[in-house]
Design an enzyme around this catalytic site. Structure first.
Site, mmCIF file in Angstrom:
data_model
loop_
_atom_site.group_PDB
_atom_site.id
_atom_site.type_symbol
_atom_site.label_atom_id
_atom_site.label_comp_id
_atom_site.label_asym_id
_atom_site.label_seq_id
_atom_site.Cartn_x
_atom_site.Cartn_y
_atom_site.Cartn_z
ATOM 1 N N HIS A 107 -0.577 88.368 65.745
ATOM 2 C CA HIS A 107 -1.580 89.194 66.411
ATOM 3 C C HIS A 107 -0.905 90.187 67.347
ATOM 4 O O HIS A 107 0.168 89.919 67.896
ATOM 5 C CB HIS A 107 -2.562 88.315 67.191
ATOM 6 C CG HIS A 107 -3.770 89.041 67.677
ATOM 7 N ND1 HIS A 107 -3.753 89.801 68.827
ATOM 8 C CD2 HIS A 107 -5.020 89.144 67.174
ATOM 9 C CE1 HIS A 107 -4.944 90.334 69.012
ATOM 10 N NE2 HIS A 107 -5.732 89.954 68.024
ATOM 11 N N GLU A 176 -5.984 94.941 61.672
ATOM 12 C CA GLU A 176 -6.519 95.166 63.009
ATOM 13 C C GLU A 176 -5.751 96.304 63.675
ATOM 14 O O GLU A 176 -4.682 96.085 64.254
ATOM 15 C CB GLU A 176 -6.383 93.901 63.860
ATOM 16 C CG GLU A 176 -7.158 92.709 63.339
ATOM 17 C CD GLU A 176 -7.168 91.558 64.337
ATOM 18 O OE1 GLU A 176 -8.228 90.957 64.523
ATOM 19 O OE2 GLU A 176 -6.113 91.271 64.937
#
Length: 257
Positions: A107, A176
């Protein structure tokens, strides 16, 4: 051999927002809502996952076993080694032993705050697959720009992971854009679909025998998937799914789209 068909997929990470008590309540409320779907067969065509913090993962797995529909429990990170002198780290072998099914890796916050790289993410992805779980690898460009620029930055991230994970294992890529995480609005549909299609068309992805699913994350929530369904297989949700009713609404939207 053709790849198996891709099922739609939706899930949420609670990051470090929830207390242990709130996690228990959240799951209980979600399971109650899931017990009354609008159609008995609707939720059979979609995979759902939930990623709590590490401390509540074991109890969450126990709760999720009582779900009226399958929910895949996930972890927010792992170490690349199964065991060893790694104080404070989390073993992928232990995650698998507990019943974890998906592990989120790479992430943007892990990369920015903890200095994680494509190489360390790839090592972790290999460890996750080695232990029979599915790597969910976050990819995305740092700054807002054209589709081609975004793809160029994502390609390096994708290639590193694909090279480390067996070709016949399942892989989830969560696109993302870093600039969209926590923003008021998600990235535009044309941008997301364009990047996702380019990633799916990469030779390293096309050459895999295992299923490769692509999700969109980054201020994702209800009402978004209909505009993205031509490019992605589902959504990876954050704060907009921290209310069980909103998570359920998004699940139904993706299943019915």
């Amino acid at each position: 051999m053709a790849s198996p068909p891709r099922r739609r997929l939706v899930g949420v990470s609670t990051k470090m927002f929830f207390s242990a008590a709130r996690t228990r309540t959240y799951i209980n409320d979600l399971l109650h809502i899931l017990s009354n779907p609008p159609s008995p067969d609707l939720l059979q065509e979609i995979d759902i996952f939930l990623i709590p913090d590490h401390l509540t993962l074991a109890t969450s797995i126990t709760q999720l076993r009582t779900s009226p529909v399958p929910i895949l429990p996930g972890a927010q990170d792992t170490h690349h080694a199964d065991s060893g002198a790694y104080t404070g780290a989390v073993s992928p072998a232990v995650l698998a032993e507990l019943g974890c099914r998906i592990v989120e890796l790479g992430h943007a916050e892990r990369r920015r705050l903890f200095g994680e790289t494509d190489e360390t993410t790839a090592l972790k992805a290999a460890a996750v697959a080695r232990n029979g779980m599915t790597p969910l690898v976050c990819i995305g460009e740092r700054t807002r720009g054209e589709i081609g620029v975004a793809v160029d930055e994502c390609v390096v991230q994708v290639e590193a992971v694909v090279a480390a994970v067996p070709a016949d294992s399942e892989l989830i890529l969560a696109y993302e854009p870093v600039w969209a995480i926590g923003a008021a609005q998600p990235a535009g549909a044309e941008h997301v679909v364009g990047v996702a299609r380019a990633i799916r068309g990469l030779a390293c992805v096309q050459g895999r025998k295992g299923t490769t699913r692509i999700l969109y994350g980054g201020s994702a929530g209800p009402g978004l998937f209909e505009n993205l369904k031509e490019g992605v297989d589902g959504l990876f949700l954050g704060r907009f799914a921290h209310v069980p009713e909103q998570f359920y609404k998004t699940i139904v939207e993706i299943a019915a789209a």
